[in-house]
Scaffold this motif. Sequence first.
Motif, mmCIF file in Angstrom:
data_model
loop_
_atom_site.group_PDB
_atom_site.id
_atom_site.type_symbol
_atom_site.label_atom_id
_atom_site.label_comp_id
_atom_site.label_asym_id
_atom_site.label_seq_id
_atom_site.Cartn_x
_atom_site.Cartn_y
_atom_site.Cartn_z
ATOM 1 N N ASN A 1 0.834 -1.246 -0.087
ATOM 2 C CA ASN A 1 -0.064 0.052 0.066
ATOM 3 C C ASN A 1 0.739 1.305 -0.166
ATOM 4 O O ASN A 1 0.293 2.293 -0.471
ATOM 5 C CB ASN A 1 -1.108 -0.082 1.237
ATOM 6 C CG ASN A 1 -2.043 -0.983 1.052
ATOM 7 O OD1 ASN A 1 -2.832 -0.755 0.361
ATOM 8 N ND2 ASN A 1 -2.018 -2.024 1.898
ATOM 9 N N PHE B 1 -5.310 -0.864 2.295
ATOM 10 C CA PHE B 1 -5.908 -0.677 1.086
ATOM 11 C C PHE B 1 -6.873 0.435 1.094
ATOM 12 O O PHE B 1 -7.181 1.070 0.379
ATOM 13 C CB PHE B 1 -6.316 -1.908 0.545
ATOM 14 C CG PHE B 1 -6.707 -1.716 -0.851
ATOM 15 C CD1 PHE B 1 -5.735 -1.599 -1.964
ATOM 16 C CD2 PHE B 1 -7.907 -1.823 -1.212
ATOM 17 C CE1 PHE B 1 -6.028 -1.394 -3.153
ATOM 18 C CE2 PHE B 1 -8.378 -1.750 -2.587
ATOM 19 C CZ PHE B 1 -7.442 -1.564 -3.636
ATOM 20 N N GLY B 2 -7.588 0.600 2.565
ATOM 21 C CA GLY B 2 -8.566 1.582 2.378
ATOM 22 C C GLY B 2 -7.874 2.812 2.415
ATOM 23 O O GLY B 2 -8.760 3.862 1.894
ATOM 24 N N GLU B 3 -7.011 3.066 3.078
ATOM 25 C CA GLU B 3 -6.163 4.309 3.015
ATOM 26 C C GLU B 3 -5.696 4.660 1.562
ATOM 27 O O GLU B 3 -5.439 5.802 1.008
ATOM 28 C CB GLU B 3 -4.943 4.304 4.154
ATOM 29 C CG GLU B 3 -5.458 4.173 5.558
ATOM 30 C CD GLU B 3 -4.500 3.533 6.285
ATOM 31 O OE1 GLU B 3 -3.209 4.453 6.748
ATOM 32 O OE2 GLU B 3 -4.590 2.525 6.798
ATOM 33 N N THR B 4 -5.325 3.527 0.798
ATOM 34 C CA THR B 4 -4.925 3.821 -0.562
ATOM 35 C C THR B 4 -6.113 4.385 -1.342
ATOM 36 O O THR B 4 -5.908 5.101 -2.136
ATOM 37 C CB THR B 4 -4.371 2.469 -1.058
ATOM 38 O OG1 THR B 4 -3.028 1.903 -0.334
ATOM 39 C CG2 THR B 4 -3.749 2.680 -2.410
ATOM 40 N N LEU B 5 -7.414 3.683 -1.148
ATOM 41 C CA LEU B 5 -8.253 3.988 -1.941
ATOM 42 C C LEU B 5 -8.510 5.493 -1.658
ATOM 43 O O LEU B 5 -9.018 6.264 -2.565
ATOM 44 C CB LEU B 5 -9.689 3.093 -1.589
ATOM 45 C CG LEU B 5 -9.607 1.624 -2.015
ATOM 46 C CD1 LEU B 5 -10.692 0.922 -1.611
ATOM 47 C CD2 LEU B 5 -9.542 1.484 -3.462
ATOM 48 N N THR C 1 -15.227 2.001 2.566
ATOM 49 C CA THR C 1 -13.700 1.958 2.040
ATOM 50 C C THR C 1 -12.661 1.543 3.074
ATOM 51 O O THR C 1 -11.722 0.854 2.599
ATOM 52 C CB THR C 1 -13.374 3.725 1.918
ATOM 53 O OG1 THR C 1 -14.142 4.105 0.935
ATOM 54 C CG2 THR C 1 -11.962 3.659 1.409
ATOM 55 N N ASP C 2 -13.031 1.810 4.331
ATOM 56 C CA ASP C 2 -11.948 1.215 5.219
ATOM 57 C C ASP C 2 -12.098 -0.333 5.399
ATOM 58 O O ASP C 2 -11.257 -1.180 5.225
ATOM 59 C CB ASP C 2 -12.211 2.035 6.806
ATOM 60 C CG ASP C 2 -11.435 1.668 7.809
ATOM 61 O OD1 ASP C 2 -10.412 0.814 7.521
ATOM 62 O OD2 ASP C 2 -11.596 2.003 9.125
ATOM 63 N N GLY D 1 -11.187 -2.196 2.513
ATOM 64 C CA GLY D 1 -9.782 -2.390 2.413
ATOM 65 C C GLY D 1 -9.086 -3.375 3.125
ATOM 66 O O GLY D 1 -8.016 -4.273 2.756
ATOM 67 N N ASP D 2 -9.799 -3.788 4.379
ATOM 68 C CA ASP D 2 -9.238 -4.818 5.260
ATOM 69 C C ASP D 2 -9.220 -6.083 4.459
ATOM 70 O O ASP D 2 -8.321 -7.076 4.679
ATOM 71 C CB ASP D 2 -9.989 -4.618 6.497
ATOM 72 C CG ASP D 2 -9.843 -3.634 7.344
ATOM 73 O OD1 ASP D 2 -8.709 -3.005 7.146
ATOM 74 O OD2 ASP D 2 -10.555 -3.436 8.416
ATOM 75 N N ASP E 1 -6.524 -6.417 1.963
ATOM 76 C CA ASP E 1 -5.228 -6.616 2.845
ATOM 77 C C ASP E 1 -5.026 -8.008 3.145
ATOM 78 O O ASP E 1 -3.864 -8.526 3.380
ATOM 79 C CB ASP E 1 -5.002 -5.575 3.856
ATOM 80 C CG ASP E 1 -4.952 -4.302 3.763
ATOM 81 O OD1 ASP E 1 -4.527 -3.907 2.604
ATOM 82 O OD2 ASP E 1 -5.323 -3.239 4.519
#
Length: 242
Positions: free
Chosen positions: A84, A128-132, A154-155, A158-159, A162
């Motif tokens: 990420n 990945f949520g932070e990447t989105l 999104t959060d 993303g998990d 990951d």
Amino acid sequence: MRMIGVVFVSLVLTACAASPDEDMYADPRDPFEDTNRDFWDLNRELDDAILWPAARTYGKLPQPVRTGLLNAAENLSEPSSLVNNVLQGKVTDAGVSFWRFAINSTIGIFGVFDVASPMGLSRRDEGFGETLAFWGVGDGPYLMLPALGPTVPTDRGGDVVDGLYFPLDDLSTPVSVARFVIKALDTRLQLQEQEELLENSLDPYAFVREAYYQRWRDKVFDGNPPPTEAEEELDEDFYDQF
């Protein structure tokens, strides 16, 4: 599990300003508030009956043992942080994640000992949520999930992604469950210090919602989030007085 990850900081006034019985305080981020509040009540019952008693028992273990278990659990997420960080263009941070995993998995005995941090290689945790969010994907509606707590799509989505990276995708079910439980219990112990703030707020549900969003924004913007529209309006109103 993000219910366990909420950081309570300077949010009493914000939470107290919201009343569950007054539509004028409806939060546009929370379109499913009625259902979310039902799940909030359920989660509080589960916490009283299961999570907090389990956390108290876990807390009786010696601190070095708990630290080692948590280190090992968090070390398994370093490869996903590496990916990420790359996706966000943070090449240096990706290198730190790589070396942390390599050093702690070997010298640190499968991550039980965090050897990398004293060497100046502090965690560069990214999901990945932070990447989105970094690439402009919206949060989606606020959700209070049964047994898992507050999140946004999104959060939480993303998990899921990951969990597809090595070595998380290769873990057996018992190991995956143990990792989840260790992180949940450790965070629940940490949050007990903030329990009084929660209980003293006029609306604990709104208090946790604001705390979640502050924590989420801190994660997305690496601890330096820009001011929200409400904060900007407050600043303008303040300076207009002079």
